[in-house]
Scaffold this motif. Structure first.
Motif, PDB file in Angstrom:
ATOM      1  N   LYS A   1       0.877  -1.296   0.126  1.00 36.04           N
ATOM      2  CA  LYS A   1       0.284  -0.536  -0.208  1.00 36.04           C
ATOM      3  C   LYS A   1       0.738   0.776  -0.240  1.00 36.04           C
ATOM      4  CE  LYS A   1      -4.481   2.681   0.436  1.00 36.04           C
ATOM      5  NZ  LYS A   1      -5.313   2.237   0.470  1.00 36.04           N
ATOM      6  N   VAL A   2       0.583   2.387  -0.877  1.00 37.14           N
ATOM      7  CA  VAL A   2       2.048   3.634  -1.212  1.00 37.14           C
ATOM      8  C   VAL A   2       0.364   4.883  -0.771  1.00 37.14           C
ATOM      9  CG1 VAL A   2       3.306   4.740  -2.323  1.00 37.14           C
ATOM     10  CG2 VAL A   2       3.545   2.069  -2.320  1.00 37.14           C
ATOM     11  N   ILE A   3       0.952   5.201   0.306  1.00 36.19           N
ATOM     12  CA  ILE A   3       0.112   6.471   0.289  1.00 36.19           C
ATOM     13  C   ILE A   3       1.327   8.115  -0.184  1.00 36.19           C
ATOM     14  CG2 ILE A   3      -1.827   8.272   1.883  1.00 36.19           C
ATOM     15  CD1 ILE A   3      -1.928   5.578   2.866  1.00 36.19           C
TER      16      ILE A   3
ATOM     17  N   PHE B   1      -7.863   6.802   5.251  1.00 42.01           N
ATOM     18  CA  PHE B   1      -7.377   5.844   4.410  1.00 42.01           C
ATOM     19  C   PHE B   1      -7.453   4.588   5.026  1.00 42.01           C
ATOM     20  CE2 PHE B   1      -4.891   9.635   3.061  1.00 42.01           C
ATOM     21  CZ  PHE B   1      -4.783   9.385   1.668  1.00 42.01           C
ATOM     22  N   VAL B   2      -7.986   3.488   4.025  1.00 36.96           N
ATOM     23  CA  VAL B   2      -8.390   2.737   5.019  1.00 36.96           C
ATOM     24  C   VAL B   2      -7.007   1.198   4.423  1.00 36.96           C
ATOM     25  CG1 VAL B   2      -9.851   0.344   4.774  1.00 36.96           C
ATOM     26  CG2 VAL B   2     -10.442   2.290   4.969  1.00 36.96           C
ATOM     27  N   LEU B   3      -6.788   0.663   5.863  1.00 34.44           N
ATOM     28  CA  LEU B   3      -5.405  -0.158   5.378  1.00 34.44           C
ATOM     29  C   LEU B   3      -5.965  -1.487   5.863  1.00 34.44           C
ATOM     30  CD1 LEU B   3      -2.849   2.131   7.383  1.00 34.44           C
ATOM     31  CD2 LEU B   3      -2.973   2.474   5.302  1.00 34.44           C
ATOM     32  N   ASP B   4      -5.624  -2.872   4.618  1.00 30.26           N
ATOM     33  CA  ASP B   4      -5.373  -3.833   4.854  1.00 30.26           C
ATOM     34  C   ASP B   4      -4.348  -4.510   6.032  1.00 30.26           C
ATOM     35  OD1 ASP B   4      -7.512  -4.172   3.463  1.00 30.26           O
ATOM     36  OD2 ASP B   4      -6.346  -4.580   1.482  1.00 30.26           O
ATOM     37  N   HIS B   5      -4.855  -6.076   6.715  1.00 33.86           N
ATOM     38  CA  HIS B   5      -4.660  -5.772   8.646  1.00 33.86           C
ATOM     39  C   HIS B   5      -3.200  -7.128   7.652  1.00 33.86           C
ATOM     40  CE1 HIS B   5      -3.448  -7.647  11.999  1.00 33.86           C
ATOM     41  NE2 HIS B   5      -3.388  -8.955  11.607  1.00 33.86           N
ATOM     42  N   LEU B   6      -1.493  -5.948   7.424  1.00 37.21           N
ATOM     43  CA  LEU B   6      -0.857  -6.717   8.090  1.00 37.21           C
ATOM     44  C   LEU B   6      -0.027  -6.332   6.533  1.00 37.21           C
ATOM     45  CD1 LEU B   6      -0.669 -10.618   8.759  1.00 37.21           C
ATOM     46  CD2 LEU B   6      -0.255  -8.095  10.008  1.00 37.21           C
ATOM     47  N   ASP B   7      -0.615  -5.020   5.989  1.00 39.53           N
ATOM     48  CA  ASP B   7      -0.515  -4.266   4.849  1.00 39.53           C
ATOM     49  C   ASP B   7       1.320  -4.041   4.813  1.00 39.53           C
ATOM     50  OD1 ASP B   7      -1.730  -4.231   2.258  1.00 39.53           O
ATOM     51  OD2 ASP B   7      -3.168  -2.702   3.303  1.00 39.53           O
ATOM     52  N   VAL B   8       2.097  -4.085   3.912  1.00 37.60           N
ATOM     53  CA  VAL B   8       3.344  -2.796   4.110  1.00 37.60           C
ATOM     54  C   VAL B   8       3.132  -2.069   3.738  1.00 37.60           C
ATOM     55  CG1 VAL B   8       5.343  -2.713   3.588  1.00 37.60           C
ATOM     56  CG2 VAL B   8       4.972  -5.398   4.663  1.00 37.60           C
ATOM     57  N   VAL B   9       3.018  -0.650   4.395  1.00 37.65           N
ATOM     58  CA  VAL B   9       2.839   1.224   4.472  1.00 37.65           C
ATOM     59  C   VAL B   9       3.286   1.638   4.000  1.00 37.65           C
ATOM     60  CG1 VAL B   9       1.412   2.457   4.365  1.00 37.65           C
ATOM     61  CG2 VAL B   9       0.545   0.616   5.304  1.00 37.65           C
ATOM     62  N   GLU B  10       3.718   2.307   2.990  1.00 37.66           N
ATOM     63  CA  GLU B  10       4.714   3.350   2.333  1.00 37.66           C
ATOM     64  C   GLU B  10       4.134   4.438   2.436  1.00 37.66           C
ATOM     65  OE1 GLU B  10       8.689   3.324   0.001  1.00 37.66           O
ATOM     66  OE2 GLU B  10       7.137   4.102  -1.551  1.00 37.66           O
ATOM     67  N   VAL B  11       4.270   5.579   3.390  1.00 37.29           N
ATOM     68  CA  VAL B  11       3.911   6.961   2.803  1.00 37.29           C
ATOM     69  C   VAL B  11       4.521   7.749   2.268  1.00 37.29           C
ATOM     70  CG1 VAL B  11       2.713   9.275   4.423  1.00 37.29           C
ATOM     71  CG2 VAL B  11       2.496   6.859   5.266  1.00 37.29           C
TER      72      VAL B  11
ATOM     73  N   ASP C   1      11.246  10.567  -6.302  1.00 30.94           N
ATOM     74  CA  ASP C   1      11.116   9.225  -7.347  1.00 30.94           C
ATOM     75  C   ASP C   1      10.970   8.016  -6.951  1.00 30.94           C
ATOM     76  OD1 ASP C   1      11.448   8.227  -9.683  1.00 30.94           O
ATOM     77  OD2 ASP C   1      13.014   9.369 -10.707  1.00 30.94           O
ATOM     78  N   PRO C   2      10.422   6.918  -7.269  1.00 27.30           N
ATOM     79  CA  PRO C   2      11.229   6.148  -6.513  1.00 27.30           C
ATOM     80  C   PRO C   2      11.350   5.277  -7.599  1.00 27.30           C
ATOM     81  CG  PRO C   2       8.299   6.224  -7.736  1.00 27.30           C
ATOM     82  CD  PRO C   2       9.156   7.992  -7.376  1.00 27.30           C
ATOM     83  N   ASN C   3      11.880   5.826  -8.704  1.00 28.52           N
ATOM     84  CA  ASN C   3      12.608   4.724  -9.491  1.00 28.52           C
ATOM     85  C   ASN C   3      14.328   5.813  -9.428  1.00 28.52           C
ATOM     86  OD1 ASN C   3      10.200   3.164 -10.984  1.00 28.52           O
ATOM     87  ND2 ASN C   3       9.157   5.252 -12.169  1.00 28.52           N
ATOM     88  N   ASN C   4      14.209   6.588  -8.942  1.00 26.74           N
ATOM     89  CA  ASN C   4      15.630   6.925  -9.135  1.00 26.74           C
ATOM     90  C   ASN C   4      16.143   8.046  -7.287  1.00 26.74           C
ATOM     91  OD1 ASN C   4      17.626   8.040  -9.674  1.00 26.74           O
ATOM     92  ND2 ASN C   4      17.599   9.991 -10.562  1.00 26.74           N
ATOM     93  N   HIS C   5      16.387   6.682  -6.662  1.00 27.65           N
ATOM     94  CA  HIS C   5      16.484   7.410  -5.072  1.00 27.65           C
ATOM     95  C   HIS C   5      17.342   6.519  -4.188  1.00 27.65           C
ATOM     96  CE1 HIS C   5      15.502   3.836  -3.797  1.00 27.65           C
ATOM     97  NE2 HIS C   5      13.952   4.074  -4.568  1.00 27.65           N
ATOM     98  N   THR C   6      18.595   7.436  -3.759  1.00 31.44           N
ATOM     99  CA  THR C   6      19.598   6.665  -3.454  1.00 31.44           C
ATOM    100  C   THR C   6      19.236   5.163  -2.718  1.00 31.44           C
ATOM    101  OG1 THR C   6      19.170   8.031  -1.048  1.00 31.44           O
ATOM    102  CG2 THR C   6      20.515   8.927  -2.337  1.00 31.44           C
TER     103      THR C   6
ATOM    104  N   ARG D   1       8.320   3.517   6.373  1.00 28.25           N
ATOM    105  CA  ARG D   1       7.495   2.582   6.300  1.00 28.25           C
ATOM    106  C   ARG D   1       7.128   1.521   7.804  1.00 28.25           C
ATOM    107  NH1 ARG D   1      10.444  -0.822   1.440  1.00 28.25           N
ATOM    108  NH2 ARG D   1       9.957   1.191  -0.344  1.00 28.25           N
ATOM    109  N   PHE D   2       5.801   0.752   7.103  1.00 28.26           N
ATOM    110  CA  PHE D   2       5.488   0.580   8.593  1.00 28.26           C
ATOM    111  C   PHE D   2       4.618  -0.496   8.727  1.00 28.26           C
ATOM    112  CE2 PHE D   2       1.979   3.606   7.932  1.00 28.26           C
ATOM    113  CZ  PHE D   2       1.197   2.917   8.112  1.00 28.26           C
TER     114      PHE D   2
END
Length: 610
Positions: free
Chosen positions: A340-342, A396-406, A451-456, A479-480
């Motif tokens: 899950k990405v927010i 924002f609704v999160l599913d149980h045990l989602d790995v969430v990125e904000v 940029d998720p495609n260009n980061h350290t 992330r959590f």
């Protein structure tokens, strides 16, 4: 046989832990108290049982904490948030009004009852409107004999740093037509342990101590260092860390640090505990406001206690330690492959009423009519539908045990310390970093987006904490794992920004919530005392859970084509026009004086003769 023995020993250990746990029970009557912590102006503050500062709460890991709250303020609602405590299976005890409970109105009672299953440095504070800047905040320390550094120090100290206002929050002009830029109120002073420049920590030579530091302020971050001493960071926000040497740290509001320091062999002099307010956050610095303070490590009570001569550019010459480099002691690896990405963009601006607000994705948080937790518990299967929580709660609704990125992008020239309730989180990316580059983008026209495609490269074992700072015009990625079913607030911890609407509501595993959570009757009684509903959607509709008619709404956006300056000018022009019309109407309806009547008759006669 060996397996049975291990099971027996494991069960015995659990039983011994339960037997050792204590029940800590407190009774808090919230009352107004007169106080003058900086010696410059006496004012009303919120105290407990007619006393201020509030009591420091100290418990051991595993203890049960019960706090019975009675609101004896008479004119202000309240609540308590236990900052940094996860509240596993006790989400209803978390404390933010209209997210997990109704506010405790004057004359009402409320009981918080939960087990403290964490260790480290925490604090508690009001979480109803703007009330903790009125003094409603204090430390909560959780001791743990199993902490890795327990045997490495002789004694521990705990101190708070905070900003301070001479006026009650209700008397400070902020969200107003007269403050269209949203400039945050400048503090009147800065406090150390709820006083000013009088704290002395008595120490012995060649001895190691633990010092806990909590920023309980509403707005301003502070730098901290010990004169002529380095130290070792061992905890941030309740997360034990691998030992890390530092000489200067940056403590944003709501952040906590625990450090080990070793004293010198000589007792010929005393050394300063120096705090410096982050002046970049302030729109102006009054001549009467001192940004730096000196308190002391007292080696020798007969020696002088001279304030340290601090130049405010000390932080440029010696950049603050970058907490991004910290490694948690448990070496929890990076949460990979988020499910899950927010994406949240932070901005500040005005709405059609001409007042300043804060926004996530152009939406300012507006409280629902029903606490979001109660909506989750009374909406059945529709609890997984974000719509039932309202159009204006940033839900924002999160599913149980989602790995969430904000992913946070800052479209504002100021920094923002973000806090997530119910968790600590991994900080996997931040740009720019602390130090000399931290404010480098502040005056940029466009934010530096992630940029998720260009980061350290992400850290192997990312730093975890529950408050992380989003740099000006920069970005932050956290992330959590959504492993704690409940309704959890995510918000900027600058209390002025929280009041402006810089908040979101994360609803974790609502169907699991319905199985696991229960709300005590006295919590519903608090809603009844407040005249607030406690079932249904954000509009308090229990019959048609998807009908949000009547939900609370913010002011409307500025019409297309209007600039911020234009809308403010329009509002002020309208106000001036109405004032002018009112004056003309008042003048026209007022009775004529005798001289005015004579003049009018004479004018009429002249007109008749002509």
């Amino acid at each position: 046989m060996a397996g049975r023995i291990l099971q027996f020993l494991s069960g015995l250990t659990l039983l011994l832990t339960i037997c050792q746990a204590a029940v800590i029970e407190k009774y808090f009557n919230m009352t107004w108290v007169m106080a003058n912590p900086d010696g410059m102006q006496e004012r009303k503050v919120i105290g407990v049982n007619n006393t201020w500062p509030l009591p420091v709460l100290e418990v051991n890991k595993g203890d049960r904490l019960i706090v019975h709250v009675y609101n004896g303020l008479g004119d202000k609602s309240t609540s308590i948030h236990w900052h940094g405590l996860f509240q596993n299976s006790t989400n209803e005890m978390d404390g933010p009004s209209m997210q997990t409970q109704c506010p405790i109105v004057p004359g009402a009672s409320f009981t918080y009852d939960f087990t403290v299953d964490q260790s480290g440095t925490y604090w508690y504070h009001c979480h109803t409107d703007l009330c903790y800047p009125d003094g409603y905040r204090q430390m909560l320390l959780v001791h743990d004999d199993d902490a890795w550094f327990t045997n490495q120090y002789k004694e521990e100290f705990a101190v708070t740093v905070s900003d301070w206002y001479h006026n009650l929050v209700e008397d400070i002009t902020f969200i107003s037509l007269s403050n269209p830029t949203g400039a945050e109120p400048i503090p009147s002073n800065f406090l150390f342990n709820d006083s000013i420049a009088n704290t002395k920590l008595s120490v012995e030579p060649n001895t190691t101590y633990l010092l806990r530091i909590v920023n309980t302020g509403a707005f301003v971050a502070q730098y901290f260092y010990i004169e002529d001493h380095d130290f070792t960071i061992v905890e941030v926000d309740g997360v034990f860390t691998e030992p890390q040497q530092a000489s200067l740290i940056y403590v944003a509001v709501a952040q906590r640090y625990s450090i080990l320091f070793t004293t010198k062999a000589s007792t010929s002099r005393n050394y300063g505990l120096v705090t410096i307010a982050d002046q970049v956050l302030l729109d102006g610095i009054p001549d009467t406001l001192s940004l730096n303070q000196t308190n002391w490590l007292q080696y020798n009570s007969s020696a002088a206690f001279d304030p340290v001569n601090v130049t405010l550019n000390v932080v440029d010459e010696n950049p603050a330690f970058d907490d991004y480099s910290l490694v948690p002691y448990d070496k929890e690896p990076l949460f990979a492959n988020p499910s899950k990405v927010i994406n949240l963009t932070v901005s500040m601006g005005i709405l059609e009423n001409g007042k300043p607000y804060a926004f996530f994705n152009d939406q300012t948080y507006t409280k629902p009519k029903v606490p979001s937790l109660y909506t989750a518990l009374t909406s059945g299967e529709e609890a997984t539908n974000e719509a039932v929580y309202g159009d204006y709660t940033n839900a924002f609704v999160l599913d149980h045990l989602d790995v969430v990125e904000v992913v946070l992008t800052n479209n504002d020239g100021g920094s923002h310390p973000f806090h997530y309730h119910g968790h600590n989180f991994q900080v996997v990316s931040r740009f720019p970093s602390y130090g000399e580059d931290f404010y480098s983008l502040a005056n940029n026209v466009n934010p530096q987006a992630y940029d998720p495609n260009n980061h350290t490269a992400f850290p192997k074992y990312p730093m975890r904490r529950d408050v992380a700072v989003l740099p000006p015009m920069g970005n932050l990625v956290i992330r959590f794992v959504a492993n704690n079913p409940g309704v959890w607030a995510f918000h900027c911890h600058i209390d002025w920004h929280m009041q402006q609407g810089l908040a979101a509501t994360f609803i974790e595993a609502p169907l699991e919530m319905q199985k696991r959570l229960s709300v005590p009757d006295d919590h519903f009684a608090a809603c009844k005392a407040a005249g607030m509903p406690y079932a249904g959607n954000a509009a308090a509709n229990t019959k048609d859970i998807l009908d949000l008619s009547g939900q609370n709404k913010p002011a409307r956006p500025v019409p297309a084509g209007f600039t911020a300056r234009g809308i403010v000018a329009l509002v002020f022009s309208c106000v001036a026009a109405f004032a002018g019309l009112a004056a003309i109407t008042w003048y026209g309806m007022a009775p004529l004086s005798s001289s005015e009547q004579v003049s009018m008759v004479a004018s009429h006669l002249r007109t008749s003769d002509e």
